[in-house]
Design a protein around this motif. Structure first.
Motif, PDB file in Angstrom:
ATOM      1  N   LYS A  55       0.814  -1.212   0.000  1.00 20.18           N
ATOM      2  CA  LYS A  55       0.000   0.000   0.000  1.00 20.18           C
ATOM      3  C   LYS A  55       0.849   1.265   0.000  1.00 20.18           C
ATOM      4  CE  LYS A  55      -3.538  -2.697   0.267  1.00 20.18           C
ATOM      5  NZ  LYS A  55      -4.305  -2.988  -0.967  1.00 20.18           N
ATOM      6  N   PRO A  57       2.902   4.077  -1.227  1.00 23.03           N
ATOM      7  CA  PRO A  57       3.040   4.542  -2.625  1.00 23.03           C
ATOM      8  C   PRO A  57       4.473   4.470  -3.157  1.00 23.03           C
ATOM      9  CG  PRO A  57       1.657   6.049  -1.376  1.00 23.03           C
ATOM     10  CD  PRO A  57       2.247   5.094  -0.381  1.00 23.03           C
ATOM     11  N   ARG A  60       5.469   0.902  -3.817  1.00 24.74           N
ATOM     12  CA  ARG A  60       4.750   0.355  -4.976  1.00 24.74           C
ATOM     13  C   ARG A  60       5.392   0.824  -6.277  1.00 24.74           C
ATOM     14  NH1 ARG A  60       0.181  -2.191  -5.349  1.00 24.74           N
ATOM     15  NH2 ARG A  60      -0.181  -1.288  -7.415  1.00 24.74           N
ATOM     16  N   LEU A  61       5.717   2.115  -6.357  1.00 22.71           N
ATOM     17  CA  LEU A  61       6.333   2.640  -7.570  1.00 22.71           C
ATOM     18  C   LEU A  61       7.676   1.976  -7.838  1.00 22.71           C
ATOM     19  CD1 LEU A  61       5.528   6.452  -7.193  1.00 22.71           C
ATOM     20  CD2 LEU A  61       4.483   4.832  -8.781  1.00 22.71           C
ATOM     21  N   ARG A  85       1.451   0.795 -16.298  1.00 27.04           N
ATOM     22  CA  ARG A  85       0.692   0.857 -15.045  1.00 27.04           C
ATOM     23  C   ARG A  85       1.411   1.714 -14.014  1.00 27.04           C
ATOM     24  NH1 ARG A  85      -0.234  -4.629 -11.534  1.00 27.04           N
ATOM     25  NH2 ARG A  85      -0.981  -3.697  -9.574  1.00 27.04           N
ATOM     26  N   GLY A  86       2.728   1.555 -13.931  1.00 28.17           N
ATOM     27  CA  GLY A  86       3.516   2.374 -13.009  1.00 28.17           C
ATOM     28  C   GLY A  86       3.478   3.843 -13.376  1.00 28.17           C
ATOM     29  N   GLN A  88       1.025   5.432 -14.808  1.00 35.42           N
ATOM     30  CA  GLN A  88      -0.273   5.964 -14.397  1.00 35.42           C
ATOM     31  C   GLN A  88      -0.289   6.266 -12.895  1.00 35.42           C
ATOM     32  OE1 GLN A  88      -3.198   3.096 -15.649  1.00 35.42           O
ATOM     33  NE2 GLN A  88      -3.003   3.611 -17.833  1.00 35.42           N
ATOM     34  N   GLU A  89       0.269   5.378 -12.079  1.00 38.67           N
ATOM     35  CA  GLU A  89       0.291   5.605 -10.635  1.00 38.67           C
ATOM     36  C   GLU A  89       1.185   6.793 -10.282  1.00 38.67           C
ATOM     37  OE1 GLU A  89       0.755   2.354  -7.988  1.00 38.67           O
ATOM     38  OE2 GLU A  89      -0.519   0.985  -9.137  1.00 38.67           O
ATOM     39  N   GLY A  92      -0.654   9.925 -11.147  1.00 34.31           N
ATOM     40  CA  GLY A  92      -1.707  10.168 -10.165  1.00 34.31           C
ATOM     41  C   GLY A  92      -1.173  10.753  -8.877  1.00 34.31           C
ATOM     42  N   LEU A  93       0.020  10.319  -8.480  1.00 31.95           N
ATOM     43  CA  LEU A  93       0.652  10.829  -7.255  1.00 31.95           C
ATOM     44  C   LEU A  93       1.423  12.124  -7.502  1.00 31.95           C
ATOM     45  CD1 LEU A  93       1.999   7.417  -5.912  1.00 31.95           C
ATOM     46  CD2 LEU A  93       0.159   8.766  -4.897  1.00 31.95           C
TER      47      LEU A  93
END
Length: 647
Positions: A55, A57, A60-61, A85-86, A88-89, A92-93
């Motif tokens: 979870k 951030p 995860r990246l 996908r990375g 996009q995250e 978003g951050l």
């Protein structure tokens, strides 16, 4: 093979992933291929399974980037999907740093998918967001883009930039990769001795680092390639076998295909055709598993070249023709494409298809000239003659026409040679004249520089004479107030004298380095007030050069304000500090002068309403500036000057 160092995490067993990631049990994880290489081929599966539990951030990246990048060794399409996908995250951050890192990985993957223009565009976009300490990874991949396009000069330039950054930041991995890339480029240029030299440098750095990673694996095979071309196959074989062992341990399909291609060439040279064919088919297997068309093309080429040496020209044509069809017309790597056409020409010649042989070799020559400007005229002429004979066009009239053309060519060559001799002679005369003129200009510049320095020196001496006269006059004055006025005047003269002293002593005759100037001026003024034991001067700024027109008025402003602080801010022999800073930003100069003295109470005006205060205001207007006074803690004055409109 294109490479980026990896920043992955290894966690075992899988059930402990969540504990490691949220660190609730206090355990530390190890960065794989950076801190450890003690794991097996299943590490990608373990990282992928752990993502659902993560979870945090930032973590995860990191995992998405590492997982996505490393999947390029096994499945390019899945690799690109994970990186997208990375991205996009990260978007978003609004995390620009990780967005840039993802783009570097995306560029490397697109490169392997033969999307060279798109890869370059993505890498250039990341360059604007990536810090310099990490930029060597990006530069390395940009170099690979140019290498694949056949521009080996630009590729070598990027490898050199990577090496410079590695040395600047003492980054052993960056230097090892740069040496590895240079070794590979020398191999492509046919400079195999230099390739071995730089390959050994890279291997030494990798072994000293102690981590068996993707790039170390690749360098083993690059060094082996150079040794094979030098005929040192016994030395090359251990490097290839070691590369295969590492690739098998970690699932580096791309490197495995690369190394099996090299082994095919090694066994071909030693005429071990059975093992050569086994190696070629292994290379093709891993290339197809990876779905990497570039590696498929090279594997088919290796098999075709082998069949040429075996004399099985029909099979060679099949392999090489399939290789070219796989490459398509958009294939970016002109170097390898040229080699394929060369060997296809040999295969067609072996099948007695001289016309097709000539066309293939002509294509090879065109491609090689784009990469190396290679010399292939003799080979083309031979094939042209054979084709003419095969087409039964060698009639008497054709022979006579050919002789006439040869005579014309000889005459043209002679005329052209004479013209070139005259042209070169003319260029030589122009060069001699230009050189003489250049030497004359250089001499005149030295003389002008000497005269200008002499002028500044004399101005400085004259100002020092005035300062000395003021000092003598001051010593004869008993009135304290008048003495202070004389000392201030002497300091003003000295501040201007220091400007001219810096000009004739420095390298730049048109500009003053202000930090050094402020330090010297401040010490002089403090000494003139006999306050060096109790007042400390702090010049907190980076070196900054200003031209004389700005330096003199700013120096006078600083002179007046330091004098003002010494007179009013530290009564009764108080100890304190005076600080000065000057910076240039957005076409403005920002000057700050502050002291930690007794302050000025609620007043918003400088103490002392005489000549010094008026001089500061006058000089501020002259520089098209404005002044702000703060008296909350001690006294602080801020000045903002517009550079474009300054007098």
């Amino acid at each position: 093979m294109k490479r980026i160092p990896l920043f992955f995490f290894l966690f075992v067993p899988v059930l402990l992933f969540a504990q490691f990631f949220d660190q609730k049990d206090g355990r530390d994880y190890q960065v794989i291929f950076v801190e450890t290489d003690d794991f097996g081929v299943e590490y990608l599966d373990e990282i992928e399974q752990s993502l659902a539990e993560i979870k945090q951030p930032e973590l995860r990246l990191r995992l998405l980037n590492d997982l996505g990048y490393h999947y390029h060794t096994r499945n390019l399409r899945k690799s690109l999907s994970i990186i997208n996908r990375g991205l996009q995250e990260a978007q978003g951050l609004k995390n620009d740093l990780w967005l840039a890192r993802m783009q570097v990985s995306q560029g490397a993957i697109l490169l392997r998918m033969e999307e060279l223009d798109q890869a370059e565009e993505v890498l250039l976009s990341a360059k604007m967001k990536l810090p310099e300490v990490e930029s060597w990874l990006l530069l390395t991949n940009l170099g690979y883009v140019y290498e694949r396009r056949g521009d080996l000069g630009m590729a070598f330039e990027y490898a050199t930039k990577t090496l410079e950054l590695g040395k600047k930041y003492s980054d052993q991995k960056a230097m090892a990769m740069a040496y590895s890339d240079i070794s590979n480029l020398f191999w492509k240029q046919g400079k195999f001795e230099k390739g071995v030299e730089y390959g050994l440098k890279s291997i030494a750095l990798f072994e000293d680092r102690g981590i068996k990673d993707l790039d170390f694996d690749f360098t083993l095979h690059v060094l082996g390639n150079n040794l094979v071309e030098l005929g040192r196959v016994e030395e090359a074989l251990p490097y290839f076998l070691r590369s295969i062992a590492i690739g098998t341990q970690y699932g580096f399909y791309n490197n495995l295909s690369d190394t099996y291609i090299a082994l095919t060439e090694l066994y071909r040279q030693t005429e071990d055709f059975k093992n050569a064919e086994i190696s070629g088919k292994e290379a093709l297997k891993y290339a197809e598993l990876l779905q990497n068309e570039f590696m498929v093309v090279r594997s088919l080429h290796a098999l075709g070249r082998l069949k040429n040496q075996e004399g099985d020209f029909e099979s060679a044509v099949v392999y090489l023709d399939r290789s070219i069809r796989t490459a398509t017309e958009d294939f970016g790597d002109l170097y390898y494409l040229g080699l394929i056409y060369r060997d296809l020409s040999e295969a067609y010649e072996g099948t007695k298809n001289i016309t097709a042989s000539f066309q293939a070799f002509k294509k090879h020559n065109e491609l090689q000239q784009q990469v190396f400007n290679a010399e292939a005229d003799q080979r083309i002429a031979l094939l042209q003659t054979e084709m003419d004979v095969n087409q039964k066009e060698s009639t008497i009239s054709l022979q006579l026409e050919r002789l006439k053309r040869q005579e014309i060519i000889q005459i043209f060559t002679l005329v052209f040679t004479v013209v070139m001799v005259f042209f070169l002679f003319f260029l030589y005369r122009v060069f001699v004249k230009r050189k003489k003129y250049s030497l004359l200009l250089e001499k005149q510049n030295r003389e002008k520089e000497f005269l200008l320095k002499e002028i500044h020196h004399r101005v400085k001496n004259n100002l020092e004479t005035i300062s000395s006269l003021l000092a003598l006059q001051t010593a004869q004055i008993e009135n304290q107030e008048l003495q202070e006025i004389m000392v201030e005047s002497q300091n003003r003269v000295q501040s201007m004298g220091m400007i001219h002293q810096n000009l004739y002593q420095g390298e730049n005759l048109a500009a003053i380095e202000m930090k050094h100037y402020f330090e010297n001026l401040g010490r002089f003024i403090i000494d003139s007030f006999d306050a060096s034991e109790r007042i400390r001067l702090e010049v907190s700024m980076k070196p900054l050069e200003l031209n004389v027109d700005r330096a003199i008025p700013i120096g006078l402003i600083v002179n007046e304000l330091i004098t003002n602080s010494l007179k009013y801010a530290f009564p009764d022999q108080r100890v304190g500090e005076i600080s000065i800073s000057l910076e240039e930003k957005n076409a403005h100069l920002y000057l700050r002068i502050a002291d930690d003295g007794v302050g000025m109470g609620s007043t918003t005006q400088l103490k002392g309403t005489g000549f010094g205060s008026q001089l500061v205001q006058l000089l501020t207007r002259q520089l098209d500036g404005k002044m702000t006074l703060s008296t909350q803690q001690g006294t602080e004055l801020y000045f903002e000057f517009k550079i474009e409109q300054a007098a």
